[in-house]
Write an enzyme that holds these catalytic residues in place. Structure first.
Site, short mmCIF file in Angstrom:
data_model
loop_
_atom_site.label_atom_id
_atom_site.label_comp_id
_atom_site.label_asym_id
_atom_site.label_seq_id
_atom_site.Cartn_x
_atom_site.Cartn_y
_atom_site.Cartn_z
CD GLU A 176 -2.96 -1.14 2.30
OE1 GLU A 176 -2.83 -0.27 3.19
OE2 GLU A 176 -3.87 -1.98 2.30
CD GLU A 185 -3.79 -6.00 4.23
OE1 GLU A 185 -2.58 -5.92 3.95
OE2 GLU A 185 -4.40 -5.15 4.90
#
Length: 833
Positions: free
Chosen positions: A422, A528
């Site tokens: 991220e 994720e």
């Protein structure tokens, strides 16, 4: 389109070789014992003459933060676990009595958090900011070899916080080794083995050994490799000559066939051994044992992941590195307990979130049959917290990424490299492409990529950085590369780079069906997923009403209990329930699999709450290691074990409406009974993962029966518990090793006079242990408990707590007694051998 990869891994050790003369060569000594420690010590502590006699004596690995008190004033904040940081010093005195001029000594650290500086006899050897990377230094030029004392000192600076989005721990929290070699030896992480031409009847091993010559003259040597199969039989050998200039290193390459290879697999993780000998004349001067696993895997665009030709789902979890009440300090037994609990659930994969793991984790995954996504960074040069790694990225990213890949590249368990999680470089905004001087120089040195980017008009600075990071990995290893992205658009700068082998999404279930269209020709995995929120033992009804908390990521969630429902009906706004995402993965062949956030609860990041919450709610297993109810949903889907799990408990208010859920498999239908009266039969439809009943509570017994072809095959019952009456101690083992590091995890249960667990009990339990062990930690899985982890007492949480015993290296019998007001005491004995 397919991406094929086949790999092996290396473990260094010492062996013998026939009648060839052996020189005292490589010795890899565990260097954990006998260190002195002080928090916020005098800056003169690096000097040999410094008096550390008043410092605390301890063994590594060590995490000083876990020993502290929770406080909202600690600068780490609740997101970092609300535990203290600071500056710590470690010192150790040791002797070197070998005066041989050809001996070299290296100190190797598996991980120090963070900003470590290492001194030997007052000389600074260097600084490593990244707290998750392994590194070593050459001690030789500064050592006293005449038997007089040597002093190694390590300064660890974790004062400036927050520097992490989760609990980092503080100190020398992984193992340390003192390595002794001759002046002709294999370089650090200097062996790489790959395979090719793998068929049913043979496999070709390609062995590369980097040999380092510390002499001042050229040397001619022989490198010999012998391959031993899993049954201990020699099945191949090869050798070649190598000439190396003085003060230089050189790579020696060899190839060797073996017959009828036994493949490494999730179910059968077969490991060979390669015995490697470095010989000068007729003398062995360096020796290795290399464990290797042979397997073939690839990611397919339409069908997902294949291992040894078999299509399987990657049923994985994300894991942070803390071990609950033991903190970040690595203990091999505690780590194995975590992995075994996950493996028993049916988990077959681990994502190392979001940093290089301890080497022991990869070794265990190799031997247990767990595939791994190995991840380098949580941020690049754009920071997420004030003092995080972004402050060091521009200077250190190349060294740290290289060290991770070279250290880990031979593990058969690793199937993916992730270059970031991220990272904020995904998006374009006013700050996205602002460069530091170091970053600008990096790009200038990468000019051909800028030219390529300019030609297609799509690649910006962030895309070019993605390309460079991927090229660093690709230059060291040819396993596929991904990045965990929470921007699913094809215009994500990382995707625009067109260098990632596998597209990885964090969450965004709604975008996943469009992946084949938006990313043509690219395999896909959910890096994720889920982020469901659950507190073990707490149930919020009605269970078929979904609770999204917080309502938005930037809006606090208010609940006076600071709890989250343990039904699968509570998740963050960017996530989903467990069942929703599993259904998507199960029925989407192009989805290679998922990594659920998370396997275990972890310290820090207490979403959706803030202080006094100080640990996560995301885990399928709580911080103490007790499974939450969703554990059994996965076990029913991911394993062939017979599962029948009934919940919640049966202690409520008379007349209250209660939702009873059942996870099951290997049965056609299930029937619920309350005090012998049937509540009806249920069966799971397609896309359904539990069955439920809306019941009216009355004290007594609730029972579920599973039927196969109309016949009962299993049953489970829960009785209403009366007043807490006693303490029951349940150890995870009855015998521990007398090595000073083995642990016994003791589950503490509050039970009524008939032995039923009291599901709402919160009694304070005090512990007493004899001199054969000490209490390494206590926990109960309560996310808002401000009780210390290092203590001799703990409150029960929904009827349970945990005490961890560590032996002192003394043979005999550990005796543990547990006391609580108004409760019959519990006791147990554990043998130490």
């Amino acid at each position: 389109m397919k991406y094929r990869f086949l790999f092996l891994f290396i473990l260094v050790s010492v062996i013998s070789f026939g009648k060839v003369q052996r020189l005292p060569s490589r010795i890899n000594q565990n260097f954990d014992k006998g260190w002195r420690f002080s928090l916020n010590a005098d800056s003169e502590a690096s000097k040999v003459s410094f008096d550390d006699s008043a410092w605390r004596l301890l063994n590594l690995p060590h995490d000083w933060a876990i020993e502290g008190n929770f406080s909202k004033d600690n600068p780490s904040g609740a997101g970092g676990g609300a535990l203290p940081g600071g500056i710590g010093w470690y010192r150790k005195t040791f002797d070197i009595k070998d005066r041989s001029s050809f001996k070299h000594y290296f100190i190797h650290f598996d991980g120090v958090y963070m900003n470590s500086e290492v001194f030997i006899n007052g000389h600074s050897l260097g600084v490593r900011p990244y707290g998750y990377i392994s590194f070593e230094y050459d001690l030789t030029p500064y050592l006293n070899k005449d038997g007089s004392r040597n002093v190694i000192a390590v300064r660890v600076d974790n004062e400036h916080q927050p520097n992490s989005r989760w609990y980092s721990g503080c100190g020398i929290y992984r193992h340390v080794h003192l390595i002794e070699v001759g002046d002709l030896h294999v370089a650090q992480w200097g062996t790489q083995i790959t395979t090719s031409d793998v068929m049913k009847d043979k496999a070709l091993l390609n062995i590369r050994v980097t040999v380092k010559n510390e002499k001042h003259r050229a040397v001619e040597a022989v490198v010999r490799n012998e391959i031993i199969d899993p049954q201990g039989r020699k099945v191949g050998s090869c050798e070649s000559h190598i000439a190396i200039d003085g003060a230089a290193q050189k790579v020696n390459g060899q190839s060797c066939y073996i017959k009828k290879p036994q493949l490494w697999d999730i179910d059968k993780p077969n490991l060979y051994k390669v015995h490697t000998y470095l010989m000068e004349g007729n003398k062995i001067v360096d020796e290795y044992i290399t464990s290797i696993g042979l397997r073939d895997f690839y990611f397919d665009v339409t069908k997902g992941f294949f291992l040894n030709g078999k299509n399987i789902k990657i049923n994985g979890v994300c894991q942070h590195h803390d071990l609950g009440c033991l903190g970040a300090a690595l203990n091999d037994v505690a780590l194995h307990r975590q992995l075994k609990t996950l493996k028993d659930m049916g988990c077959n994969a681990i994502r190392c979130s979001h940093n290089p793991p301890a080497p022991e984790l990869l070794n265990m995954c190799d031997s247990m049959g767990l595939v791994v996504l190995d991840e380098a960074f949580d941020m690049w040069h754009r920071r997420k917290t004030t003092y995080d790694y972004a402050n060091y990225f521009d200077k250190w990213y190349k060294q740290d990424l290289t060290d991770m890949v070279v250290r880990d590249r031979n593990h058969p368990c690793i199937i993916l490299w992730s270059i970031g999680n991220e990272v904020l470089e995904q998006w374009n905004d006013a700050n996205a492409d602002s460069l530091s001087l170091e970053q600008a120089n990096m790009i200038l040195n990468f000019g051909h990529k800028i030219m390529d980017g300019a030609k297609d008009g799509k690649k910006n600075v962030s895309s070019l950085l993605t390309i460079q990071l991927a090229d660093i990995v690709r230059g060291l290893d040819n396993r596929p590369i991904t990045s965990a992205c929470n921007e699913p658009s094809p215009h994500n700068n990382l995707f625009l780079a067109n260098t990632l082998d596998v597209v990885g999404f964090n969450y965004h279930n709604q975008n996943i069906p469009s992946v084949p269209k938006n990313f043509p020709g690219k395999p896909f995995i959910i890096t994720e997923s889920v982020s469901a929120l659950q507190t073990r033992g707490y149930y919020q009804m009605p269970s078929d009403s979904i609770i999204i908390c917080p309502e938005r990521w930037d809006k606090p969630y208010i609940n006076p209990t600071f709890s989250c429902s343990a039904y699968d009906n509570c998740h963050v706004p960017w996530g989903s329930t467990h069942e929703e995402t599993w259904d998507l993965v199960k029925y989407s062949p192009f989805v290679s699999g998922q990594f659920i956030w998370t396997g275990f609860d972890y310290i820090g990041e207490p979403t959706p709450y803030d202080w006094p919450a100080r640990s996560s709610y995301f885990g399928i297993i709580d911080l103490a290691g007790f499974p939450k109810d969703s554990y059994y949903m996965y076990q029913s889907e991911w394993t062939n074990k017979s599962v029948l799990h009934l919940f919640p408990h049966w202690n409520w208010t008379v007349g209250q409406k209660i939702d009873m859920w059942v996870y099951y498999n290997n049965a056609d239908e299930v029937e619920l009974f309350i005090n012998g009266k049937s509540q009806g039969r249920r069966h799971r439809a397609e896309h359904q993962y539990h069955v439920s009943w809306h019941c009216i509570y009355e004290p007594g017994t609730v029972r579920v029966v599973a039927y196969q072809k109309g016949k009962p095959v299993r049953q489970e019952s829960i009785k209403t518990a009366s007043t807490p009456a006693a303490i029951r101690l349940v150890p995870d083992k009855k015998v521990v090793r007398s090595d000073g590091t083995d642990l016994c995890f003791v589950t503490v249960e509050i039970v009524d006079k008939e032995g039923n667990i009291c599901p709402n009990a919160d009694n304070l339990v005090q512990f007493r242990v004899n001199d054969k062990a000490f209490i390494a930690g206590v926990d109960n899985g309560n996310e808002i408990s401000l009780e210390r982890f290092k203590d001799n007492k703990r409150k029960a949480f929904y009827g349970k707590c945990l005490v961890v015993l560590q032996n002192k290296g003394i043979q005999g019998t550990i005796e543990l007694t547990a006391f609580g007001e108004g409760l019959a005491k519990g006791s147990l004995k554990v043998v130490v051998r």
